[in-house]
Design a protein around this motif. Structure first.
Motif, PDB file in Angstrom:
ATOM      1  N   SER A 111      82.322  30.195 -13.662  1.00 58.68           N
ATOM      2  CA  SER A 111      82.998  31.486 -13.797  1.00 58.68           C
ATOM      3  C   SER A 111      84.508  31.259 -13.743  1.00 58.68           C
ATOM      4  N   ALA A 112      85.277  32.309 -13.982  1.00 59.31           N
ATOM      5  CA  ALA A 112      86.741  32.199 -13.890  1.00 59.31           C
ATOM      6  C   ALA A 112      87.154  31.793 -12.481  1.00 59.31           C
ATOM      7  N   GLU A 113      86.493  32.350 -11.477  1.00 56.38           N
ATOM      8  CA  GLU A 113      86.807  31.988 -10.095  1.00 56.38           C
ATOM      9  C   GLU A 113      86.447  30.529  -9.816  1.00 56.38           C
ATOM     10  N   ALA A 114      85.307  30.071 -10.338  1.00 55.77           N
ATOM     11  CA  ALA A 114      84.895  28.675 -10.152  1.00 55.77           C
ATOM     12  C   ALA A 114      85.889  27.723 -10.804  1.00 55.77           C
ATOM     13  N   ILE A 115      86.432  28.110 -11.942  1.00 51.50           N
ATOM     14  CA  ILE A 115      87.439  27.279 -12.620  1.00 51.50           C
ATOM     15  C   ILE A 115      88.691  27.181 -11.760  1.00 51.50           C
ATOM     16  N   GLN A 116      89.109  28.282 -11.152  1.00 48.82           N
ATOM     17  CA  GLN A 116      90.278  28.247 -10.258  1.00 48.82           C
ATOM     18  C   GLN A 116      90.032  27.320  -9.076  1.00 48.82           C
ATOM     19  N   ILE A 117      88.849  27.410  -8.487  1.00 43.75           N
ATOM     20  CA  ILE A 117      88.527  26.563  -7.334  1.00 43.75           C
ATOM     21  C   ILE A 117      88.509  25.093  -7.742  1.00 43.75           C
ATOM     22  N   THR A 118      87.866  24.774  -8.864  1.00 45.69           N
ATOM     23  CA  THR A 118      87.804  23.369  -9.295  1.00 45.69           C
ATOM     24  C   THR A 118      89.182  22.852  -9.675  1.00 45.69           C
ATOM     25  N   ASP A 119      90.032  23.691 -10.243  1.00 45.24           N
ATOM     26  CA  ASP A 119      91.393  23.252 -10.576  1.00 45.24           C
ATOM     27  C   ASP A 119      92.195  22.945  -9.307  1.00 45.24           C
TER      28      ASP A 119
ATOM     29  N   PHE B  22      94.221  18.621  -5.698  1.00 45.31           N
ATOM     30  CA  PHE B  22      94.166  17.971  -4.395  1.00 45.31           C
ATOM     31  C   PHE B  22      93.705  16.519  -4.526  1.00 45.31           C
ATOM     32  N   LEU B  23      92.637  16.301  -5.292  1.00 41.99           N
ATOM     33  CA  LEU B  23      92.108  14.947  -5.448  1.00 41.99           C
ATOM     34  C   LEU B  23      93.100  14.023  -6.161  1.00 41.99           C
ATOM     35  N   LYS B  24      93.825  14.555  -7.117  1.00 43.29           N
ATOM     36  CA  LYS B  24      94.834  13.737  -7.808  1.00 43.29           C
ATOM     37  C   LYS B  24      95.974  13.363  -6.873  1.00 43.29           C
ATOM     38  N   ALA B  25      96.283  14.225  -5.925  1.00 46.41           N
ATOM     39  CA  ALA B  25      97.348  13.943  -4.969  1.00 46.41           C
ATOM     40  C   ALA B  25      96.879  13.033  -3.834  1.00 46.41           C
ATOM     41  N   HIS B  26      95.567  12.904  -3.660  1.00 46.94           N
ATOM     42  CA  HIS B  26      94.983  12.092  -2.590  1.00 46.94           C
ATOM     43  C   HIS B  26      93.956  11.133  -3.199  1.00 46.94           C
ATOM     44  N   PRO B  27      94.413  10.043  -3.805  1.00 46.92           N
ATOM     45  CA  PRO B  27      93.518   9.152  -4.545  1.00 46.92           C
ATOM     46  C   PRO B  27      92.472   8.429  -3.698  1.00 46.92           C
TER      47      PRO B  27
ATOM     48  N   LYS C  56      81.468  18.536 -11.650  1.00 46.09           N
ATOM     49  CA  LYS C  56      82.015  17.177 -11.801  1.00 46.09           C
ATOM     50  C   LYS C  56      82.706  17.034 -13.160  1.00 46.09           C
ATOM     51  N   ASN C  57      82.089  17.533 -14.217  1.00 41.64           N
ATOM     52  CA  ASN C  57      82.689  17.437 -15.552  1.00 41.64           C
ATOM     53  C   ASN C  57      84.035  18.147 -15.618  1.00 41.64           C
ATOM     54  N   ARG C  58      84.148  19.275 -14.953  1.00 45.91           N
ATOM     55  CA  ARG C  58      85.436  19.988 -14.924  1.00 45.91           C
ATOM     56  C   ARG C  58      86.494  19.142 -14.206  1.00 45.91           C
ATOM     57  N   LEU C  59      86.116  18.541 -13.094  1.00 48.36           N
ATOM     58  CA  LEU C  59      87.053  17.713 -12.330  1.00 48.36           C
ATOM     59  C   LEU C  59      87.463  16.461 -13.105  1.00 48.36           C
ATOM     60  N   THR C  60      86.491  15.762 -13.669  1.00 44.09           N
ATOM     61  CA  THR C  60      86.812  14.530 -14.390  1.00 44.09           C
ATOM     62  C   THR C  60      87.542  14.832 -15.698  1.00 44.09           C
ATOM     63  N   GLY C  61      87.259  15.975 -16.295  1.00 44.38           N
ATOM     64  CA  GLY C  61      87.963  16.380 -17.502  1.00 44.38           C
ATOM     65  C   GLY C  61      89.434  16.676 -17.251  1.00 44.38           C
ATOM     66  N   SER C  62      89.769  16.959 -15.998  1.00 44.86           N
ATOM     67  CA  SER C  62      91.167  17.244 -15.654  1.00 44.86           C
ATOM     68  C   SER C  62      91.881  16.017 -15.090  1.00 44.86           C
ATOM     69  N   GLY C  63      91.220  14.858 -15.134  1.00 43.27           N
ATOM     70  CA  GLY C  63      91.902  13.624 -14.763  1.00 43.27           C
ATOM     71  C   GLY C  63      91.454  12.959 -13.478  1.00 43.27           C
ATOM     72  N   VAL C  64      90.461  13.502 -12.781  1.00 45.49           N
ATOM     73  CA  VAL C  64      89.939  12.858 -11.579  1.00 45.49           C
ATOM     74  C   VAL C  64      88.967  11.760 -12.027  1.00 45.49           C
TER      75      VAL C  64
ATOM     76  N   ASP D 180      84.329   7.954 -10.585  1.00 49.50           N
ATOM     77  CA  ASP D 180      83.746   7.324  -9.402  1.00 49.50           C
ATOM     78  C   ASP D 180      84.167   8.001  -8.101  1.00 49.50           C
ATOM     79  N   ARG D 181      84.993   9.012  -8.167  1.00 45.88           N
ATOM     80  CA  ARG D 181      85.441   9.732  -6.971  1.00 45.88           C
ATOM     81  C   ARG D 181      84.662  11.021  -6.732  1.00 45.88           C
ATOM     82  N   VAL D 182      83.793  11.372  -7.684  1.00 46.70           N
ATOM     83  CA  VAL D 182      82.987  12.588  -7.548  1.00 46.70           C
ATOM     84  C   VAL D 182      81.525  12.229  -7.801  1.00 46.70           C
TER      85      VAL D 182
END
Length: 184
Positions: free
Chosen positions: A88-96, A101-106, A137-145, A148-150
């Protein structure tokens, strides 16, 4: 102009997904009632990778405690509609937010735990839980995470309160992805 049209279609699709399978909506009703929607923290919407890097560098002595506190705030459950793994739109905001956060904390690795409470047998619910975890996971990895971290796992209906009976509000809270921290 094309960018504005794309946003409009995204909003239309997200809005239609919210109505699919929502037991609180009846014919002719225009109000969406989502009993499991967590309160949206406006500050979380504004957090970017830059913000999280500043927090990380602010105080080395308390970084571990701060990181754990930040993880508890950032890793919020992601809820889904009946028989759906679409974000959902809210889920996209949460995953973003989680992605930033994950990109800032490798060093942080997470486990996305998929749950389901759908009509059907336990195998169907197990597959639906996995589809939901993979969607996140696909949303997170699609944004650069890094992939192997998810990690993902599905518990289907196995860890749900099966005493919900016909209570759709009770069942809806089990249509989600929750989080575990694997390393930080």
């Amino acid at each position: 102009m094309h960018h504005k049209i794309s946003r409009l279609w995204l909003l239309i699709i997200a809005a239609s997904l919210l109505f699919v399978g929502n037991p609180q909506i009846t014919a002719g009703e225009t109000k969406l009632v989502n009993p499991v929607k967590p309160a949206v923290n406006q500050a979380l919407k504004k957090r970017t990778a830059h913000y999280f890097r500043e927090l990380e560098n602010s105080n080395d002595a308390s970084n571990s405690e701060d990181l754990n506190a930040q993880l508890r705030v950032v890793l919020r459950p992601i809820y889904f509609s009946l028989n759906s793994s679409a974000l959902s739109a809210e889920a996209i905001q949460i995953t973003d937010t989680i992605s930033s956060f994950l990109k800032a904390h490798p060093s942080v690795k997470v486990l996305a735990e998929g749950y389901a409470f759908e009509p059907g047998d336990s195998q169907y619910n197990l597959v639906m839980g996995e589809d939901r975890a993979i969607s996140v996971k696909n949303r997170l990895t699609g944004s650069g995470v890094a992939t192997d971290r998810v990690m993902t796992i599905s518990y289907g209906i196995e860890r749900s309160d099966t005493n919900c009976g016909s209570d759709e509000i009770c069942k809806a809270k089990y249509r989600r992805v929750d989080w575990q921290v694997l390393s930080n």
